[in-house]
Design a protein around this motif. Sequence first.
Motif, PDB file in Angstrom:
ATOM      1  N   UNK A  75      69.674 -34.313   1.049  1.00  0.00           N
ATOM      2  CA  UNK A  75      70.414 -33.080   0.802  1.00  0.00           C
ATOM      3  C   UNK A  75      70.656 -32.836  -0.688  1.00  0.00           C
ATOM      4  N   UNK A  76      70.712 -33.896  -1.482  1.00  0.00           N
ATOM      5  CA  UNK A  76      70.811 -33.702  -2.930  1.00  0.00           C
ATOM      6  C   UNK A  76      69.538 -33.047  -3.460  1.00  0.00           C
ATOM      7  N   UNK A  77      68.386 -33.489  -2.977  1.00  0.00           N
ATOM      8  CA  UNK A  77      67.129 -32.865  -3.394  1.00  0.00           C
ATOM      9  C   UNK A  77      67.020 -31.429  -2.900  1.00  0.00           C
ATOM     10  N   UNK A  78      67.475 -31.186  -1.670  1.00  0.00           N
ATOM     11  CA  UNK A  78      67.473 -29.810  -1.157  1.00  0.00           C
ATOM     12  C   UNK A  78      68.429 -28.924  -1.960  1.00  0.00           C
ATOM     13  N   UNK A  79      69.573 -29.480  -2.331  1.00  0.00           N
ATOM     14  CA  UNK A  79      70.523 -28.734  -3.168  1.00  0.00           C
ATOM     15  C   UNK A  79      69.946 -28.423  -4.535  1.00  0.00           C
ATOM     16  N   UNK A  80      69.208 -29.385  -5.095  1.00  0.00           N
ATOM     17  CA  UNK A  80      68.542 -29.155  -6.381  1.00  0.00           C
ATOM     18  C   UNK A  80      67.524 -28.029  -6.260  1.00  0.00           C
ATOM     19  N   UNK A  81      66.742 -28.051  -5.196  1.00  0.00           N
ATOM     20  CA  UNK A  81      65.738 -26.995  -4.986  1.00  0.00           C
ATOM     21  C   UNK A  81      66.413 -25.633  -4.808  1.00  0.00           C
ATOM     22  N   UNK A  82      67.495 -25.601  -4.043  1.00  0.00           N
ATOM     23  CA  UNK A  82      68.213 -24.337  -3.841  1.00  0.00           C
ATOM     24  C   UNK A  82      68.833 -23.844  -5.147  1.00  0.00           C
ATOM     25  N   UNK A  83      69.375 -24.754  -5.942  1.00  0.00           N
ATOM     26  CA  UNK A  83      69.953 -24.373  -7.232  1.00  0.00           C
ATOM     27  C   UNK A  83      68.913 -23.825  -8.183  1.00  0.00           C
ATOM     28  N   UNK A  84      67.749 -24.457  -8.216  1.00  0.00           N
ATOM     29  CA  UNK A  84      66.674 -23.970  -9.088  1.00  0.00           C
ATOM     30  C   UNK A  84      66.190 -22.604  -8.622  1.00  0.00           C
ATOM     31  N   UNK A  85      66.068 -22.422  -7.312  1.00  0.00           N
ATOM     32  CA  UNK A  85      65.628 -21.128  -6.785  1.00  0.00           C
ATOM     33  C   UNK A  85      66.627 -20.029  -7.142  1.00  0.00           C
ATOM     34  N   UNK A  86      67.910 -20.309  -6.998  1.00  0.00           N
ATOM     35  CA  UNK A  86      68.942 -19.330  -7.340  1.00  0.00           C
ATOM     36  C   UNK A  86      68.949 -19.049  -8.836  1.00  0.00           C
ATOM     37  N   UNK A  87      68.786 -20.080  -9.642  1.00  0.00           N
ATOM     38  CA  UNK A  87      68.747 -19.928 -11.090  1.00  0.00           C
ATOM     39  C   UNK A  87      67.553 -19.069 -11.511  1.00  0.00           C
ATOM     40  N   UNK A  88      66.402 -19.282 -10.900  1.00  0.00           N
ATOM     41  CA  UNK A  88      65.219 -18.496 -11.232  1.00  0.00           C
ATOM     42  C   UNK A  88      65.393 -17.033 -10.822  1.00  0.00           C
ATOM     43  N   UNK A  89      66.046 -16.802  -9.686  1.00  0.00           N
ATOM     44  CA  UNK A  89      66.306 -15.431  -9.247  1.00  0.00           C
ATOM     45  C   UNK A  89      67.240 -14.725 -10.229  1.00  0.00           C
ATOM     46  N   UNK A  90      68.237 -15.433 -10.728  1.00  0.00           N
ATOM     47  CA  UNK A  90      69.144 -14.853 -11.724  1.00  0.00           C
ATOM     48  C   UNK A  90      68.403 -14.532 -13.018  1.00  0.00           C
ATOM     49  N   UNK A  91      67.531 -15.427 -13.442  1.00  0.00           N
ATOM     50  CA  UNK A  91      66.755 -15.184 -14.656  1.00  0.00           C
ATOM     51  C   UNK A  91      65.860 -13.959 -14.493  1.00  0.00           C
ATOM     52  N   UNK A  92      65.302 -13.788 -13.295  1.00  0.00           N
ATOM     53  CA  UNK A  92      64.457 -12.632 -13.038  1.00  0.00           C
ATOM     54  C   UNK A  92      65.281 -11.345 -13.068  1.00  0.00           C
ATOM     55  N   UNK A  93      66.493 -11.368 -12.521  1.00  0.00           N
ATOM     56  CA  UNK A  93      67.368 -10.191 -12.559  1.00  0.00           C
ATOM     57  C   UNK A  93      67.727  -9.836 -13.997  1.00  0.00           C
ATOM     58  N   UNK A  94      68.028 -10.839 -14.804  1.00  0.00           N
ATOM     59  CA  UNK A  94      68.371 -10.601 -16.203  1.00  0.00           C
ATOM     60  C   UNK A  94      67.181 -10.006 -16.952  1.00  0.00           C
ATOM     61  N   UNK A  95      65.999 -10.541 -16.692  1.00  0.00           N
ATOM     62  CA  UNK A  95      64.792 -10.041 -17.354  1.00  0.00           C
ATOM     63  C   UNK A  95      64.522  -8.592 -16.955  1.00  0.00           C
ATOM     64  N   UNK A  96      64.674  -8.257 -15.684  1.00  0.00           N
ATOM     65  CA  UNK A  96      64.457  -6.884 -15.239  1.00  0.00           C
ATOM     66  C   UNK A  96      65.473  -5.941 -15.864  1.00  0.00           C
ATOM     67  N   UNK A  97      66.711  -6.387 -15.998  1.00  0.00           N
ATOM     68  CA  UNK A  97      67.738  -5.544 -16.621  1.00  0.00           C
ATOM     69  C   UNK A  97      67.421  -5.305 -18.089  1.00  0.00           C
ATOM     70  N   UNK A  98      66.945  -6.331 -18.788  1.00  0.00           N
ATOM     71  CA  UNK A  98      66.591  -6.166 -20.190  1.00  0.00           C
ATOM     72  C   UNK A  98      65.381  -5.269 -20.359  1.00  0.00           C
ATOM     73  N   UNK A  99      64.407  -5.359 -19.468  1.00  0.00           N
ATOM     74  CA  UNK A  99      63.230  -4.496 -19.552  1.00  0.00           C
ATOM     75  C   UNK A  99      63.599  -3.042 -19.274  1.00  0.00           C
ATOM     76  N   UNK A 100      64.571  -2.828 -18.394  1.00  0.00           N
ATOM     77  CA  UNK A 100      65.005  -1.461 -18.104  1.00  0.00           C
ATOM     78  C   UNK A 100      65.745  -0.858 -19.294  1.00  0.00           C
ATOM     79  N   UNK A 101      66.478  -1.683 -20.058  1.00  0.00           N
ATOM     80  CA  UNK A 101      67.219  -1.193 -21.216  1.00  0.00           C
ATOM     81  C   UNK A 101      66.310  -0.935 -22.410  1.00  0.00           C
ATOM     82  N   UNK A 102      65.272  -1.741 -22.575  1.00  0.00           N
ATOM     83  CA  UNK A 102      64.395  -1.654 -23.734  1.00  0.00           C
ATOM     84  C   UNK A 102      63.297  -0.627 -23.492  1.00  0.00           C
TER      85      UNK A 102
END
Length: 113
Positions: A75-102
């Motif tokens: 479950x620690x490994x599954x939690x790590x995978x879930x955390x990385x997936x959530x972190x990557x989704x947040x990074x993608x949202x931030x990137x899309x927001x910056x591209x929309x502003x620029x």
Amino acid sequence: MDDPDRREQLEQLERRIEALKEKDAPKPHLDNHYSQAQQAWRMVIELVAGLGIGFGMGYGLDYLFGTLPIFLILFTLLGLAAGIKTMMRSAQEIQQAQEAETPKTNAPGKGDE
């Protein structure tokens, strides 16, 4: 020159000055603006939360079943995978927001000769 004429000219001048001041006034910060440090902390917290939840669930299951730390590791490994997936989704949202502003500076077909 008459005093009312001079007063009217001064009022017009004051209106023009105020209009120019309003035009050059700084824009207020928007609520959806985040600094890069806040964005980085958000991603770190998402990763650590995933690890913590996975660790807690694994430890709880191991304690409940009296097993070796198999669930803890799993479950620690599954939690790590879930955390990385959530972190990557947040990074993608931030990137899309910056591209929309620029705005795009190079239009297609211009300067590609």
